[in-house]
Design an enzyme around this catalytic site. Structure first.
Site, PDB file in Angstrom:
ATOM      1  N   ASP A  51      -9.026  -6.288  -4.859  1.00 13.92           N
ATOM      2  CA  ASP A  51      -8.623  -5.105  -4.391  1.00 13.92           C
ATOM      3  C   ASP A  51      -9.877  -3.872  -4.510  1.00 13.92           C
ATOM      4  O   ASP A  51      -9.818  -3.228  -5.336  1.00 13.92           O
ATOM      5  CB  ASP A  51      -7.373  -4.404  -4.688  1.00 13.92           C
ATOM      6  CG  ASP A  51      -6.762  -3.285  -3.709  1.00 13.92           C
ATOM      7  OD1 ASP A  51      -7.685  -2.423  -3.097  1.00 13.92           O
ATOM      8  OD2 ASP A  51      -5.512  -3.002  -3.676  1.00 13.92           O
ATOM      9  N   SER A  65       0.753  -1.112  -0.235  1.00 10.98           N
ATOM     10  CA  SER A  65       0.032   0.141  -0.011  1.00 10.98           C
ATOM     11  C   SER A  65       0.673   1.170   0.248  1.00 10.98           C
ATOM     12  O   SER A  65       1.761   1.516  -0.822  1.00 10.98           O
ATOM     13  CB  SER A  65      -1.053   0.003   1.292  1.00 10.98           C
ATOM     14  OG  SER A  65      -1.949   0.735   0.977  1.00 10.98           O
ATOM     15  N   HIS A  77      -6.935  -5.937  -0.479  1.00 13.82           N
ATOM     16  CA  HIS A  77      -5.977  -4.870  -0.515  1.00 13.82           C
ATOM     17  C   HIS A  77      -4.703  -5.324   0.199  1.00 13.82           C
ATOM     18  O   HIS A  77      -3.435  -4.721  -0.093  1.00 13.82           O
ATOM     19  CB  HIS A  77      -6.413  -3.613  -0.008  1.00 13.82           C
ATOM     20  CG  HIS A  77      -5.307  -2.565  -0.112  1.00 13.82           C
ATOM     21  ND1 HIS A  77      -4.973  -1.907  -1.154  1.00 13.82           N
ATOM     22  CD2 HIS A  77      -4.974  -1.686   0.878  1.00 13.82           C
ATOM     23  CE1 HIS A  77      -4.215  -1.039  -0.895  1.00 13.82           C
ATOM     24  NE2 HIS A  77      -4.186  -0.823   0.302  1.00 13.82           N
TER      25      HIS A  77
END
Length: 340
Positions: A280, A158, A308
């Site tokens: 995601d 991320s 995610h």
């Protein structure tokens, strides 16, 4: 399954130096510096990893005294193979790696999990002048220079992918390879948050650490987890927010502008593995293809039925891809040596 993977990893039998048992395991369970709410966490993997968190002194230019910086240290310090160093995502901590960390160690990697400055469990009781991108970068570099001291396989999920790219471009000698997981690298900083008055920014920080918001984030992040699991993961994810300095560090990062690495992506020279969860709901997997096209030397692997944070939802798949990525390069090097 992971036993077979560990046998496949070519560096699992290198000469290693054991970290002393006193260093590896706190004497009284959880380290005393963790918020007391750590005792309410039920997840055994999170509890085990929390027991291994250490604080190590890191000297930086922007602080008069060394920052006692949190990380999970490896049980084995290897003499030959380069280490795997795990970053975490936005406003998170090393506990994000609770499922993947032990699998990487079982596979034979020297593994570190590092808390990015301003997040995680470092001691920021002495107020810092800044928790902006430059400060985070310098802090990580000084940590690397003091303790890791070798080129690393740097893993960023991320927003941690933006941290990893920024670091690899500025300190290429410290990074051998990159692994980017559901990378948040196309957001141009913190956007309008950077213009907020401090009072409003602090109100936003208060909401950011709230249980309802974190539960909703779990709903978006993960596929099909029970409410009891989501609640426990929420408690894990916000544990670092309970430090008294968390709000100051968060607001400082917000108004500093945050990470904007769009122009740095094409400057990355390291071989890169891109991992993405196909489901995601936070960052479209279409951006995985764009990132693959913009990086000079990258491969891409997608994980079905995954959201995610694949290293939380599908840790075995993530470790498998990392092992294959490292083995692939090792085999190519060995083939070149044999040809000579």
């Amino acid at each position: 399954m992971m036993g077979a993977l560990s046998l496949a990893y070519p560096f699992s039998r290198v000469t290693a130096t054991k970290v002393s048992e006193a260093q590896a395991k706190p004497n009284n369970g959880f380290p005393s510096f963790l918020p007391k709410q750590v005792h309410t966490i039920k997840d055994p993997f999170a509890r085990n990893l929390a027991m291994r968190i250490h604080r190590l002194p890191v000297s930086v230019k922007f602080s008069e005294n060394p920052i006692m910086s949190s990380c999970v240290k490896p049980l084995m310090i290897q003499n030959k193979a380069n280490p795997v160093v795990l970053l975490h995502g936005f406003d998170s901590s090393c506990l994000e790696w609770r499922y993947t960390f032990p699998l990487l160690e079982e596979a034979g990697f020297e593994t570190w999990a590092f808390d990015i400055l301003g997040w995680g469990f470092s001691d920021l009781a002495e107020k810092l002048t800044s928790c902006d991108v430059v400060s985070k970068r310098e802090h990580f570099y000084e940590f690397w220079k003091s303790y890791i001291k070798r080129p690393m396989i740097l893993v960023g999920p991320s927003l941690g992918s933006a941290v990893a790219i920024d670091f690899a471009v500025n300190y290429p000698e410290a990074v051998e390879k990159l692994v980017l997981i559901d990378a948040s690298v196309y957001t141009e900083g913190t956007g309008n948050l950077a213009t907020l008055p401090r009072l409003i920014a602090y109100a936003g920080a208060y909401v950011l650490k709230s249980v309802p918001l974190r539960l909703y984030a779990n709903y978006l992040t993960f596929n099909d987890i029970s409410f009891s699991t989501s609640l426990d993961w929420t408690n894990i994810g916000r544990l670092h927010c309970l430090f008294p300095w968390w709000e100051d560090a968060t607001v400082d990062f917000m108004i500093s502008g945050g990470y904007n690495v769009v122009s740095q992506i094409r400057k990355v020279k390291q071989k890169t593995l891109i991992i993405w969860g196909e489901n995601d709901r936070i960052i479209s997997n279409k951006l995985a293809v764009q990132l693959h096209c913009e990086l000079s030397d990258a491969i891409i692997r997608q994980i079905p039925d995954c959201g995610h944070l694949p290293h939380v939802e599908r840790p075995a798949s993530v470790v498998k891809f990392i092992i294959e990525f490292v083995q692939r390069e090792t085999k190519l090097v060995n083939q070149c040596v044999s040809a000579e």
